[in-house]
Motif scaffolding. Structure first.
Motif, short mmCIF file in Angstrom:
data_model
loop_
_atom_site.label_atom_id
_atom_site.label_comp_id
_atom_site.label_asym_id
_atom_site.label_seq_id
_atom_site.Cartn_x
_atom_site.Cartn_y
_atom_site.Cartn_z
N HIS A 53 0.82 -1.22 0.00
CA HIS A 53 0.00 0.00 0.00
C HIS A 53 0.85 1.27 0.00
O HIS A 53 0.53 2.23 0.68
CB HIS A 53 -0.97 0.00 1.18
CG HIS A 53 -1.86 -1.19 1.20
ND1 HIS A 53 -2.92 -1.34 0.33
CD2 HIS A 53 -1.83 -2.31 1.95
CE1 HIS A 53 -3.52 -2.49 0.56
NE2 HIS A 53 -2.87 -3.11 1.53
N VAL A 54 1.93 1.27 -0.76
CA VAL A 54 2.80 2.44 -0.82
C VAL A 54 2.89 3.07 -2.21
O VAL A 54 3.68 3.97 -2.42
CB VAL A 54 4.24 2.12 -0.31
CG1 VAL A 54 4.24 1.82 1.15
CG2 VAL A 54 4.88 1.02 -1.12
N ASP A 55 2.08 2.61 -3.15
CA ASP A 55 2.10 3.16 -4.49
C ASP A 55 0.68 3.20 -5.02
O ASP A 55 -0.22 2.56 -4.47
CB ASP A 55 2.98 2.28 -5.39
CG ASP A 55 3.47 2.99 -6.64
OD1 ASP A 55 3.05 4.15 -6.88
OD2 ASP A 55 4.27 2.41 -7.40
N ASP A 56 0.47 3.95 -6.08
CA ASP A 56 -0.85 3.98 -6.71
C ASP A 56 -1.08 2.66 -7.44
O ASP A 56 -0.14 2.08 -8.01
CB ASP A 56 -0.95 5.15 -7.69
CG ASP A 56 -1.02 6.49 -6.97
OD1 ASP A 56 -1.55 6.52 -5.84
OD2 ASP A 56 -0.54 7.48 -7.54
N PRO A 57 -2.32 2.17 -7.45
CA PRO A 57 -2.60 0.90 -8.12
C PRO A 57 -2.46 1.01 -9.64
O PRO A 57 -2.60 2.10 -10.21
CB PRO A 57 -4.04 0.59 -7.72
CG PRO A 57 -4.63 1.89 -7.33
CD PRO A 57 -3.50 2.75 -6.83
N THR A 58 -2.21 -0.13 -10.27
CA THR A 58 -2.10 -0.16 -11.73
C THR A 58 -3.48 -0.08 -12.36
O THR A 58 -3.61 0.16 -13.54
CB THR A 58 -1.42 -1.46 -12.19
OG1 THR A 58 -2.15 -2.58 -11.67
CG2 THR A 58 0.01 -1.53 -11.74
N GLY A 59 -4.52 -0.29 -11.60
CA GLY A 59 -5.89 -0.28 -12.10
C GLY A 59 -6.61 -1.51 -11.58
O GLY A 59 -6.01 -2.42 -11.01
N ASN A 60 -7.91 -1.54 -11.74
CA ASN A 60 -8.70 -2.68 -11.29
C ASN A 60 -9.00 -3.58 -12.48
O ASN A 60 -9.05 -3.13 -13.62
CB ASN A 60 -10.01 -2.20 -10.66
CG ASN A 60 -9.77 -1.43 -9.38
OD1 ASN A 60 -8.89 -1.76 -8.60
ND2 ASN A 60 -10.55 -0.38 -9.16
#
Length: 184
Positions: free
Chosen positions: A72-79
Motif C-alpha cells: 500500500h505504498v504506491d498507486d494501483p495499476t488499475g482494477n
C-alpha cells in the motif's frame, strides 16, 4: 611512552577531545539507529508478504502492482473485472484469495474495497462495531478513527483518486460499521 604522549595530548587540547567524543558517540548512535530501523523494515515487509504467493492485477508494472496491493505504498495499476478474477479465486489450487479494489480516498486515506478475509490476513480484530456486510459499509483502522475523530455510524463521501482534492462522490455515502484493532 605512546600512552603518556596520548594522555598529555588529550589534556593539552580539551576542545578537540570533547568534539571527538561527541562525534564518536553520535556516529555510534546513528549506526545503531540505522540497524534497528533496518530490522523493523525487514520485519514489517516480510510480515506483509507472508502467505502471499501470487498477485493478479491490471496490466502494468509488476513492481507497482506488488507495492500497491501488498504494501500500500504506491498507486494501483488499475482494477480488473471481478468476474475474471473470480475464475482464479475459485481455482482448486487457490486456498485463499483476497480481492482488492482501489481508486478512491477519504482525506488522503485509501478506501479499499475487499472482503473480511483482508482483516484476517493482517490479524486484526474488530474492537468496536461489526464487520462490513453490505456495499458502502466500512471498517476503519483505529489510527484513522483517532486522527479524523470518526465513530460508529458516521457517514462520509469518498474522493476520486488518491489525491485529497478531487471529485467527491456525493451520491455514495460510506457508513462506518466497525473500527479495527491496531495492527501496525
Amino acid at each position: 611512552m605512546i600512552a603518556k604522549l596520548a594522555w598529555k595530548n588529550l589534556w593539552f587540547k580539551p576542545l578537540n577531545t570533547v568534539l571527538s567524543l561527541v562525534l564518536l558517540t553520535a556516529s555510534v548512535a546513528i549506526i545503531s539507529l540505522l540497524i534497528l530501523l533496518q530490522e523493523q523494515f525487514e520485519k514489517q515487509f516480510s510480515s506483509n508478504i507472508d502467505g502471499v504467493d501470487l498477485v493478479l492485477g491490471a496490466q502494468g508494472s509488476p513492481l507497482q502492482l506488488i507495492l500497491s496491493s501488498v504494501y500500500h505504498v504506491d498507486d494501483p495499476t488499475g482494477n480488473i473485472n471481478y468476474k475474471e478474477a473470480e475464475v482464479w479465486m475459485k481455482h482448486p489450487f487457490v486456498e485463499t484469495a483476497i480481492p482488492l479494489a482501489f481508486g478512491d480516498n477519504y482525506r488522503g486515506f485509501k478506501i479499499v474495497g475487499t472482503t473480511p478475509d483482508y482483516i484476517k490476513k493482517y490479524a486484526a480484530t474488530i474492537s468496536q462495531g461489526k464487520v462490513f456486510e453490505k456495499n458502502f459499509e466500512v471498517v476503519i483502522g483505529s489510527e484513522i478513527a483517532k486522527k479524523l475523530n470518526i465513530k460508529i455510524g458516521d457517514k462520509f463521501f469518498g474522493t476520486h483518486g488518491s489525491a485529497e482534492e478531487g471529485h467527491v462522490h456525493e451520491e455514495y455515502a460510506y457508513v462506518v460499521v466497525g473500527i479495527a484493532s491496531p495492527t501496525g
